[in-house]
Design a protein around this motif. Structure first.
Motif, mmCIF file in Angstrom:
data_model
loop_
_atom_site.group_PDB
_atom_site.id
_atom_site.type_symbol
_atom_site.label_atom_id
_atom_site.label_comp_id
_atom_site.label_asym_id
_atom_site.label_seq_id
_atom_site.Cartn_x
_atom_site.Cartn_y
_atom_site.Cartn_z
ATOM 1 N N ARG A 1 0.842 -1.197 0.000
ATOM 2 C CA ARG A 1 0.000 0.000 0.000
ATOM 3 C C ARG A 1 0.874 1.243 0.000
ATOM 4 O O ARG A 1 1.809 1.357 0.786
ATOM 5 C CB ARG A 1 -0.893 0.022 1.246
ATOM 6 C CG ARG A 1 -2.161 -0.803 1.131
ATOM 7 C CD ARG A 1 -3.115 -0.455 2.240
ATOM 8 N NE ARG A 1 -4.401 -1.095 2.075
ATOM 9 C CZ ARG A 1 -5.519 -0.665 2.663
ATOM 10 N NH1 ARG A 1 -5.480 0.392 3.454
ATOM 11 N NH2 ARG A 1 -6.654 -1.298 2.480
ATOM 12 N N ARG A 2 0.566 2.166 -0.880
ATOM 13 C CA ARG A 2 1.276 3.444 -0.907
ATOM 14 C C ARG A 2 0.349 4.530 -0.377
ATOM 15 O O ARG A 2 -0.784 4.659 -0.837
ATOM 16 C CB ARG A 2 1.734 3.791 -2.319
ATOM 17 C CG ARG A 2 2.595 5.058 -2.371
ATOM 18 C CD ARG A 2 3.076 5.343 -3.769
ATOM 19 N NE ARG A 2 1.986 5.691 -4.666
ATOM 20 C CZ ARG A 2 2.148 5.992 -5.959
ATOM 21 N NH1 ARG A 2 3.342 5.942 -6.492
ATOM 22 N NH2 ARG A 2 1.118 6.301 -6.709
ATOM 23 N N GLY A 3 0.824 5.261 0.582
ATOM 24 C CA GLY A 3 0.018 6.338 1.156
ATOM 25 C C GLY A 3 0.856 7.567 1.432
ATOM 26 O O GLY A 3 1.969 7.714 0.892
ATOM 27 N N PHE A 4 0.347 8.452 2.266
ATOM 28 C CA PHE A 4 1.046 9.702 2.593
ATOM 29 C C PHE A 4 0.877 10.003 4.067
ATOM 30 O O PHE A 4 -0.109 9.594 4.695
ATOM 31 C CB PHE A 4 0.489 10.883 1.774
ATOM 32 C CG PHE A 4 0.703 10.772 0.295
ATOM 33 C CD1 PHE A 4 1.863 11.262 -0.298
ATOM 34 C CD2 PHE A 4 -0.258 10.165 -0.521
ATOM 35 C CE1 PHE A 4 2.053 11.155 -1.664
ATOM 36 C CE2 PHE A 4 -0.074 10.058 -1.882
ATOM 37 C CZ PHE A 4 1.087 10.551 -2.460
ATOM 38 N N THR B 1 2.976 15.231 3.332
ATOM 39 C CA THR B 1 4.374 15.580 3.564
ATOM 40 C C THR B 1 5.345 14.574 2.944
ATOM 41 O O THR B 1 6.371 14.959 2.393
ATOM 42 C CB THR B 1 4.659 15.685 5.072
ATOM 43 O OG1 THR B 1 4.291 14.442 5.707
ATOM 44 C CG2 THR B 1 3.855 16.828 5.684
ATOM 45 N N LYS B 2 5.039 13.299 3.036
ATOM 46 C CA LYS B 2 5.904 12.300 2.415
ATOM 47 C C LYS B 2 5.114 11.020 2.146
ATOM 48 O O LYS B 2 4.066 10.783 2.745
ATOM 49 C CB LYS B 2 7.119 11.991 3.290
ATOM 50 C CG LYS B 2 6.789 11.290 4.597
ATOM 51 C CD LYS B 2 8.073 10.932 5.343
ATOM 52 C CE LYS B 2 7.756 10.170 6.632
ATOM 53 N NZ LYS B 2 8.986 9.787 7.360
ATOM 54 N N LYS B 3 5.644 10.220 1.238
ATOM 55 C CA LYS B 3 5.009 8.960 0.895
ATOM 56 C C LYS B 3 5.305 7.907 1.969
ATOM 57 O O LYS B 3 6.361 7.922 2.599
ATOM 58 C CB LYS B 3 5.509 8.439 -0.452
ATOM 59 C CG LYS B 3 5.156 9.315 -1.637
ATOM 60 C CD LYS B 3 5.732 8.736 -2.920
ATOM 61 C CE LYS B 3 5.408 9.616 -4.118
ATOM 62 N NZ LYS B 3 6.002 9.073 -5.378
ATOM 63 N N THR B 4 4.357 7.003 2.171
ATOM 64 C CA THR B 4 4.550 5.877 3.088
ATOM 65 C C THR B 4 4.226 4.575 2.358
ATOM 66 O O THR B 4 3.398 4.551 1.437
ATOM 67 C CB THR B 4 3.652 6.000 4.324
ATOM 68 O OG1 THR B 4 2.270 6.018 3.920
ATOM 69 C CG2 THR B 4 3.970 7.263 5.096
ATOM 70 N N PHE B 5 4.889 3.514 2.767
ATOM 71 C CA PHE B 5 4.656 2.203 2.170
ATOM 72 C C PHE B 5 4.404 1.199 3.286
ATOM 73 O O PHE B 5 5.189 1.101 4.230
ATOM 74 C CB PHE B 5 5.861 1.770 1.331
ATOM 75 C CG PHE B 5 6.157 2.705 0.190
ATOM 76 C CD1 PHE B 5 5.557 2.535 -1.038
ATOM 77 C CD2 PHE B 5 7.034 3.770 0.359
ATOM 78 C CE1 PHE B 5 5.818 3.396 -2.090
ATOM 79 C CE2 PHE B 5 7.308 4.643 -0.680
ATOM 80 C CZ PHE B 5 6.691 4.462 -1.909
ATOM 81 N N THR B 6 3.306 0.457 3.193
ATOM 82 C CA THR B 6 2.943 -0.511 4.214
ATOM 83 C C THR B 6 2.537 -1.836 3.557
ATOM 84 O O THR B 6 2.280 -1.890 2.349
ATOM 85 C CB THR B 6 1.782 -0.002 5.080
ATOM 86 O OG1 THR B 6 0.635 0.240 4.235
ATOM 87 C CG2 THR B 6 2.155 1.283 5.800
ATOM 88 N N ASN B 7 2.475 -2.888 4.369
ATOM 89 C CA ASN B 7 2.008 -4.173 3.868
ATOM 90 C C ASN B 7 0.559 -4.063 3.409
ATOM 91 O O ASN B 7 -0.217 -3.277 3.974
ATOM 92 C CB ASN B 7 2.104 -5.244 4.959
ATOM 93 C CG ASN B 7 3.527 -5.662 5.233
ATOM 94 O OD1 ASN B 7 4.361 -5.662 4.334
ATOM 95 N ND2 ASN B 7 3.822 -6.007 6.471
ATOM 96 N N PRO B 8 0.172 -4.830 2.406
ATOM 97 C CA PRO B 8 -1.208 -4.767 1.927
ATOM 98 C C PRO B 8 -2.180 -5.337 2.953
ATOM 99 O O PRO B 8 -1.806 -6.146 3.807
ATOM 100 C CB PRO B 8 -1.187 -5.638 0.664
ATOM 101 C CG PRO B 8 -0.072 -6.600 0.903
ATOM 102 C CD PRO B 8 0.968 -5.830 1.663
ATOM 103 N N GLU B 9 -3.405 -4.895 2.864
ATOM 104 C CA GLU B 9 -4.476 -5.460 3.672
ATOM 105 C C GLU B 9 -5.136 -6.593 2.902
ATOM 106 O O GLU B 9 -5.040 -6.664 1.667
ATOM 107 C CB GLU B 9 -5.514 -4.385 4.019
ATOM 108 C CG GLU B 9 -4.955 -3.201 4.802
ATOM 109 C CD GLU B 9 -4.502 -3.586 6.196
ATOM 110 O OE1 GLU B 9 -5.048 -4.587 6.736
ATOM 111 O OE2 GLU B 9 -3.609 -2.929 6.743
ATOM 112 N N ALA B 10 -5.801 -7.486 3.611
ATOM 113 C CA ALA B 10 -6.532 -8.563 2.939
ATOM 114 C C ALA B 10 -7.579 -7.953 2.014
ATOM 115 O O ALA B 10 -8.361 -7.096 2.417
ATOM 116 C CB ALA B 10 -7.201 -9.474 3.963
#
Length: 219
Positions: A177-180, A189-198
């Motif tokens: 997942r790409r977020g902010f 302010t900046k991009k964030t990257f997290t594990n995907p959700e089901a």
């Protein structure tokens, strides 16, 4: 029911049994005695026997989508073995049976066997339910090395839609997942990257998507 002693391999026993159209339920004979005293141990063996004999342990309610028949296909291994779909299930979870194909070498089922598998699955459904399914899902344990042209030919010939789902437990494409993050004014302010959700999906094209079926919460 087959009891296995210490060091005994069940692969060849299963292959011989499948070659003679026999379902098998294994259990180990070398557990500590306290293992056999646990009610869950005998219950698991009984559940396996009951299911493989055509029984239904539970029922699934409110299954999403319009698929009526699910086919599980497992061809693990690279030696000569008997591949085929392990089980047929309706959308309610009822097991309709299992089928074997010709012996293959490696992870790929040939076109003729795959075509026969799909046709026999549809016939089994009709025999039990009274009509052919309108849509089926082929669950492939691992990567689908078979020919999609066979699936499309089956669809054109029968009018039954078929979805192919690869179950990749290893070597799966990386998705995230790409977020902010946002400041107090709500500005990114900046991009964030997290594990995907089901349930997260990435569309490759109109016929292919990558779907996350579990997330970090389940690991």
């Amino acid at each position: 029911v087959v009891g296995l002693g210490a060091g005994e391999e069940r692969q060849w026993i299963g292959d011989v049994a499948y070659s003679n159209q026999l379902a098998t339920q294994f259990f180990k004979l070398d557990h500590e005695l306290k293992t056999y005293d646990q009610p869950s141990y005998a219950a698991n063996i009984a559940a396996g026997l009951f299911s493989k004999g055509g029984g239904q342990l539970c029922k699934i309610g409110n299954m999403p989508g319009d698929c009526e028949l699910f086919i599980g296909l497992d061809m693990a291994g690279t030696t000569v073995r008997t591949p085929g779909f392990a089980f047929l299930f309706t959308r309610e979870g009822a097991q309709l049976g299992w089928q074997l194909a010709d012996k293959q070498v490696g992870e790929k089922m040939n076109d003729e066997c795959l075509s026969d598998l799909l046709k026999q699955a549809a016939k089994t459904y009709k025999k039990s339910i009274g009509e052919f399914p309108k849509r089926m899902v082929l669950h492939r344990d691992g990567k689908f090395y078979e020919t999609l042209d066979v699936v499309e030919s089956f669809e054109n010939e029968t009018g039954i839609r078929v979805d192919v789902l690869e179950i990749l437990k290893s070597g799966a494409p990386a998705i995230y997942r790409r977020g902010f993050t946002f400041d107090l004014n709500g500005q990114p302010t900046k991009k964030t990257f997290t594990n995907p959700e089901a349930g997260d999906a990435f569309v490759i094209n109109e016929n292919e998507i990558v779907l996350s079926t579990y997330s970090g919460a389940e690991l």
